[in-house]
Design a protein around this motif. Structure first.
Motif, PDB file in Angstrom:
ATOM      1  N   GLU A  47       0.825  -1.210   0.000  1.00  0.00           N
ATOM      2  CA  GLU A  47       0.000   0.000   0.000  1.00  0.00           C
ATOM      3  C   GLU A  47       0.860   1.262   0.000  1.00  0.00           C
ATOM      4  O   GLU A  47       0.605   2.204  -0.759  1.00  0.00           O
ATOM      5  N   ARG A  48       1.895   1.287   0.852  1.00  0.00           N
ATOM      6  CA  ARG A  48       2.766   2.460   0.934  1.00  0.00           C
ATOM      7  C   ARG A  48       3.417   2.787  -0.401  1.00  0.00           C
ATOM      8  O   ARG A  48       3.588   3.956  -0.762  1.00  0.00           O
ATOM      9  N   ASN A  49       3.818   1.727  -1.119  1.00  0.00           N
ATOM     10  CA  ASN A  49       4.585   1.911  -2.353  1.00  0.00           C
ATOM     11  C   ASN A  49       3.739   1.813  -3.618  1.00  0.00           C
ATOM     12  O   ASN A  49       4.284   1.891  -4.721  1.00  0.00           O
ATOM     13  N   ALA A  50       2.434   1.623  -3.436  1.00  0.00           N
ATOM     14  CA  ALA A  50       1.515   1.505  -4.574  1.00  0.00           C
ATOM     15  C   ALA A  50       1.962   0.403  -5.533  1.00  0.00           C
ATOM     16  O   ALA A  50       1.980   0.587  -6.755  1.00  0.00           O
ATOM     17  N   TRP A  51       2.317  -0.744  -4.966  1.00  0.00           N
ATOM     18  CA  TRP A  51       2.737  -1.877  -5.784  1.00  0.00           C
ATOM     19  C   TRP A  51       1.506  -2.639  -6.273  1.00  0.00           C
ATOM     20  O   TRP A  51       1.236  -3.771  -5.873  1.00  0.00           O
ATOM     21  N   THR A  52       0.753  -2.011  -7.141  1.00  0.00           N
ATOM     22  CA  THR A  52      -0.498  -2.617  -7.601  1.00  0.00           C
ATOM     23  C   THR A  52      -0.260  -3.770  -8.571  1.00  0.00           C
ATOM     24  O   THR A  52      -1.182  -4.549  -8.841  1.00  0.00           O
ATOM     25  N   HIS A  53       0.956  -3.887  -9.107  1.00  0.00           N
ATOM     26  CA  HIS A  53       1.267  -4.958 -10.055  1.00  0.00           C
ATOM     27  C   HIS A  53       1.798  -6.206  -9.353  1.00  0.00           C
ATOM     28  O   HIS A  53       2.170  -7.169 -10.013  1.00  0.00           O
TER      29      HIS A  53
END
Length: 218
Positions: free
Chosen positions: A42-48
Motif C-alpha cells: 500500500e505504501r509503495n503503490a505496488w499494484t502490479h
C-alpha cells in the motif's frame, strides 16, 4: 487469464486474505508476514504485485515448508513473469534455498525472520545471544496459538522450565510502535519467567529486499 482456485496450502492467512492473480509479480510468503507485506504494498503503490500466503503455522513444522513452497510455485508459475519467495531459511536446513535455486526464484536472505527484521548485519552482532527468545509483532499477537498451546504449556505449565530454563530474556523485535502490543509482549516474557527487552526494528531487510525485487525483477 483463467483464474484457477488456489490450493488449500496457499490460501490460508490469519487475516483471512487470499491471493489475487493478474499481476506480473507474485510473492509467495509466510502468513506471519502478511500484515507487513500488505502495508509495504500500500505504501509503495505496488499494484502490479500479487500476494499468496502459506499457513504461518508451518513454522512449527519447518520440514513441510519447502514442499509447500514448491507446490505454490508450480501452481502459479505459468501466470507470472516473476515469483519471489518471502521466506528466509526458517529451519529448513538449506532445503528451501536449494529448491528456490533449482526453480530459479529468489528468496529472502538469512536464517529466519528475526534476522531479516533486525537486519542481517545487526543481528549478526547479537550472535552470542543464545539465551534470548525472540518475538515479532506477529508472535506477540499469536503467542498462545504458536508457542504456549503447541508446547502444551496451557495444560502442563510445569514444563516451562524444561522448555525455557536455558533462556534468560525475551527480545521483542517490534515492527510497529504499538504500546498495547508491547504490553502483550511483556506479558509473554512474564509467562515464561524471562527478562524483557524491546528493540524497534521496523521492517528491516524485509522492506529493502522487496524494494530491490520490484526495482530489478528479472
Amino acid at each position: 487469464m483463467t483464474r484457477a482456485p488456489l490450493p488449500d496450502d496457499a490460501t490460508l492467512t490469519r487475516s483471512g486474505l487470499a491471493a489475487t492473480e493478474g499481476g506480473k509479480l507474485l510473492l509467495i510468503a509466510c502468513g506471519a508476514l502478511v500484515r507487513e507485506i500488505l502495508d509495504l504494498k500500500e505504501r509503495n503503490a505496488w499494484t502490479h504485485i500479487d500476494l499468496t500466503c502459506l499457513p504461518a503455522i508451518l513454522h512449527n513444522h519447518p520440514d513441510r515448508i519447502t514442499a509447500a513452497v514448491e507446490a505454490a510455485i508450480a501452481k502459479h508459475n505459468a501466470s507470472y513473469d516473476d515469483i519471489f519467495v518471502v521466506y528466509a531459511d526458517c529451519g529448513t536446513g538449506g532445503q528451501l534455498q536449494a529448491a528456490c535455486a533449482r526453480l530459479g526464484v529468489r528468496m529472502v536472505e538469512g536464517p529466519h525472520c528475526y534476522a531479516f527484521y533486525e537486519g542481517l548485519d545487526r543481528f549478526a552482532d547479537h550472535e552470542d545471544e543464545i539465551t534470548a527468545f525472540y518475538l515479532t509483532d506477529f508472535l506477540a499477537r499469536q503467542f498462545d496459538a504458536f508457542v504456549w498451546t503447541p508446547l502444551g504449556l496451557d495444560r502442563h505449565p510445569e514444563l516451562r522450565e524444561a522448555y525455557f530454563g536455558h533462556y534468560e530474556k525475551l527480545v521483542y523485535l517490534a515492527q510497529t510502535d504499538d504500546p498495547a502490543l508491547t504490553e502483550r509482549a511483556r506479558r509473554c516474557a512474564d509467562k515464561l519467567g524471562l527478562a524483557f527487552e524491546r528493540r524497534r526494528t521496523g521492517y528491516g531487510d524485509l522492506a529493502t529486499t522487496l524494494e530491490s525485487w520490484v526495482d530489478s525483477p528479472a
